[in-house]
Scaffold this active site. Structure first.
Site, PDB file in Angstrom:
ATOM      1  N   GLU A   1       2.453  -0.391   2.197  1.00 52.74           N
ATOM      2  CA  GLU A   1       1.685   0.154   1.070  1.00 52.74           C
ATOM      3  C   GLU A   1       1.871   1.655   0.877  1.00 52.74           C
ATOM      4  O   GLU A   1       0.949   2.443   1.124  1.00 52.74           O
ATOM      5  CB  GLU A   1       0.196  -0.188   1.215  1.00 52.74           C
ATOM      6  CG  GLU A   1      -0.088  -1.663   1.072  1.00 52.74           C
ATOM      7  CD  GLU A   1      -1.552  -1.991   0.749  1.00 52.74           C
ATOM      8  OE1 GLU A   1      -2.355  -1.068   0.580  1.00 52.74           O
ATOM      9  OE2 GLU A   1      -1.865  -3.183   0.650  1.00 52.74           O
TER      10      GLU A   1
ATOM     11  N   GLU B   1       0.629  -9.460   2.441  1.00 57.23           N
ATOM     12  CA  GLU B   1      -0.828  -9.444   2.646  1.00 57.23           C
ATOM     13  C   GLU B   1      -1.500 -10.096   1.455  1.00 57.23           C
ATOM     14  O   GLU B   1      -1.089  -9.897   0.315  1.00 57.23           O
ATOM     15  CB  GLU B   1      -1.393  -8.018   2.761  1.00 57.23           C
ATOM     16  CG  GLU B   1      -1.102  -7.335   4.059  1.00 57.23           C
ATOM     17  CD  GLU B   1      -1.736  -5.941   4.158  1.00 57.23           C
ATOM     18  OE1 GLU B   1      -2.763  -5.696   3.501  1.00 57.23           O
ATOM     19  OE2 GLU B   1      -1.181  -5.116   4.898  1.00 57.23           O
TER      20      GLU B   1
HETATM   21  C1  FCB Z   1      -4.533  -3.221   2.657  1.00 57.18           C
HETATM   22  C2  FCB Z   1      -4.060  -2.619   3.960  1.00 57.18           C
HETATM   23  C3  FCB Z   1      -4.573  -3.357   5.171  1.00 57.18           C
HETATM   24  C4  FCB Z   1      -6.001  -3.820   5.007  1.00 57.18           C
HETATM   25  C5  FCB Z   1      -6.190  -4.561   3.707  1.00 57.18           C
HETATM   26  C6  FCB Z   1      -7.567  -5.086   3.477  1.00 57.18           C
HETATM   27  O1  FCB Z   1      -4.523  -2.251   1.663  1.00 57.18           O
HETATM   28  O2  FCB Z   1      -2.657  -2.605   4.008  1.00 57.18           O
HETATM   29  O3  FCB Z   1      -4.403  -2.533   6.277  1.00 57.18           O
HETATM   30  O4  FCB Z   1      -6.857  -2.769   5.117  1.00 57.18           O
HETATM   31  O5  FCB Z   1      -5.829  -3.732   2.629  1.00 57.18           O
END
Ligand code: FCB
Length: 461
Positions: free
Chosen positions: A167, A367
């Site tokens: 990210e 994610e």
């Molecule tokens: C993302 C992050 C991860 C976690 C999730 C909920 O932005 O990469 O570390 O905090 O959100």
């Protein structure tokens, strides 16, 4: 049921990151990171929580790998490597005990039949590098490349996939300026480590240094790893989702997505900054060379996409730039985390747009998940019907993308277990496994059983 199947050899994984679960913040020669500094600064984290102990995963990794295998039925695991465990000063002499931890973790995973997918940077920059300007300093990009090459050399006999950076958008924009996030009925401000407030031109330069670091890491990994090692980023795509699925609105979503990702994925995948980005930035545009752009656009094996929700909803417009943003309605549903607007169709559109814009060969959802207000029931279990609803809705949309021929080859659920959720501390529970942070007891939630079944059937269940 067969219509809800995922492709053959699909990776069903869960994800975590070093600072959020490891603890052992100053053990075995680890250097401090910017998150140690930030969390130790009073007032920065809810309830004064820190990652000093977190899930104590550094000492309990065997138990956690067993959970992944037995309770979650996962065949992959995305974790991150703490750069300051390996190079306590960011550069210079490596710390053998730090490397040893990841060697043991990887061995444990491989023995359990869980494929390791490490991320080299999930926000815990060595404090020693921050002291020299952190991501504002061009040398940090080179230091990251060196560290990435070192890890690839040491692990690529067992690790087939490396993610460079997690990210970009989040740690750059939230860490170096406050980021404004769209939520139902308005916006909210988010700020994280190192907690700076840079001028726009300085921020654009930091953005540039991080994509350059990614490119240098890709090249170093290619140079140092065993043949067949794959590499790519794990970016939180700024996804523009069409509110109405017709050609003109889909086109608007494409144009918007390409522009909104100009400083990150677009430059990595196209090898240049868009004209609109440079024009809008004007004197604040990043300073770069053609050589930088070549490095930034080093060919990738896959694109990792973190996807929780649509960044914006759009409709086509007759006026330039051809699209307009439609704000989330005041009553639009959200999960228990304030920023998590419910919009499962993002799991269809994010990979679909990555494919249509940039012809990605392979895509991973690195994610996706949600925090819920979990409580232990009288029988000691957690019945998180809300998380199951969220997962089923998201995976239904992801399956739709794969059925359309979008090359998505894996899905990583955030998170394996409840953990330290940055400035929210331990209150925001994102795990498939509940963690009692006083006793470190792990209890798989009902959603763990759902995930296990989906992984076993390779389908939405
Ligand atoms: C993302 C992050 C991860 C976690 C999730 C909920 O932005 O990469 O570390 O905090 O959100």
């Amino acid at each position: 049921m067969s219509t809800r199947l995922f492709p053959k050899d699909f990776f069903w994984g869960t994800a975590t990151s070093s600072y959020q679960i490891e603890g052992a913040w100053n053990e075995d020669g680890k250097g401090p990171s910017i998150w140690d500094t930030y969390a130790h600064t009073p007032g920065k984290i809810k309830n004064g929580d820190t990652g000093d102990v977190a899930n104590d995963h550094y000492h309990r990794y065997k138990e956690d790998v067993a959970l992944m295998k037995n309770d979650l039925g996962a065949n992959a695991y995305r974790f991150s490597i703490a750069w300051p465990r390996i190079f306590p000063q960011g550069t210079g002499a490596p710390n053998p005990k730090g490397l040893d931890f990841y060697n043991r973790l990887v061995d444990e995973l491989v023995a359990a039949g869980v494929a390791p997918f490490p991320t080299l940077y999930h926000w815990d920059l060595p404090q020693a590098l921050q002291d020299k300007g952190g991501w504002q300093n061009h040398d940090t990009a080179k230091a990251f490349g060196d560290y990435a090459g070192y890890m690839a050399e040491k692990l690529s006999d067992r690790v087939r996939h490396f993610f460079t950076i997690n990210e970009f958008r989040s740690f750059v924009d939230m860490g170096h300026q406050t980021k404004v996030v769209n939520v139902p009925g308005g916006t909210m401000d988010i700020s994280i480590a190192p907690g700076l407030n840079l001028a726009p031109g300085e921020l654009n330069q930091v953005r540039h240094h991080t994509v350059l670091a990614h490119g240098m890491a890709v090249q170093a990994i290619r140079a140092k790893s065993k043949a067949g090692t794959k590499v790519g980023p794990a970016e939180v795509l700024e996804s523009a989702v069409p509110l109405i699925e017709t050609p003109e609105h889909i086109k608007a979503a494409q144009t918007a997505t390409r522009e909104r990702n100009a400083p990150f994925l677009t430059v990595m995948l196209e090898g240049k900054y868009t004209d609109a980005y440079l024009k809008e930035a004007g004197d604040d545009a990043p300073k770069f060379t053609d050589g930088d752009l070549k490095i930034i656009a080093s060919p990738l094996d896959f694109v990792g996409v973190n996807c929780y929700k649509p960044t914006v909803y759009v409709l086509a417009s007759d006026r330039a730039p051809g699209w307009r943003e439609i704000p989330f309605a005041k009553g639009h549903p959200k999960m228990s985390t304030s920023w998590l607007t419910v919009g499962p169709e993002a799991l269809y559109w994010a990979p679909k747009l990555v494919q249509s814009l940039w012809k990605a060969k392979e895509i991973f959802i690195t994610e996706n998940g949600c925090a819920t207000d979990d409580v232990l029931a009288n029988d000691g279990k957690v019945y998180d019907t809300d998380r199951i609803m969220f997962l089923r809705a998201c995976l239904t949309q992801l399956q739709r993308a794969t059925a359309d021929g979008v090359p998505v080859n894996g899905y990583f659920q955030w998170s394996t277990m409840d953990n330290f959720e940055w400035t929210y501390g331990f209150g925001n529970r994102f795990g498939l496994v509940y963690v009692d942070f006083k006793t470190q007891k792990r209890t798989p939630k009902l959603s763990a059983a759902w995930f296990r079944e989906a992984a076993a059937k390779n389908a939405v269940v």
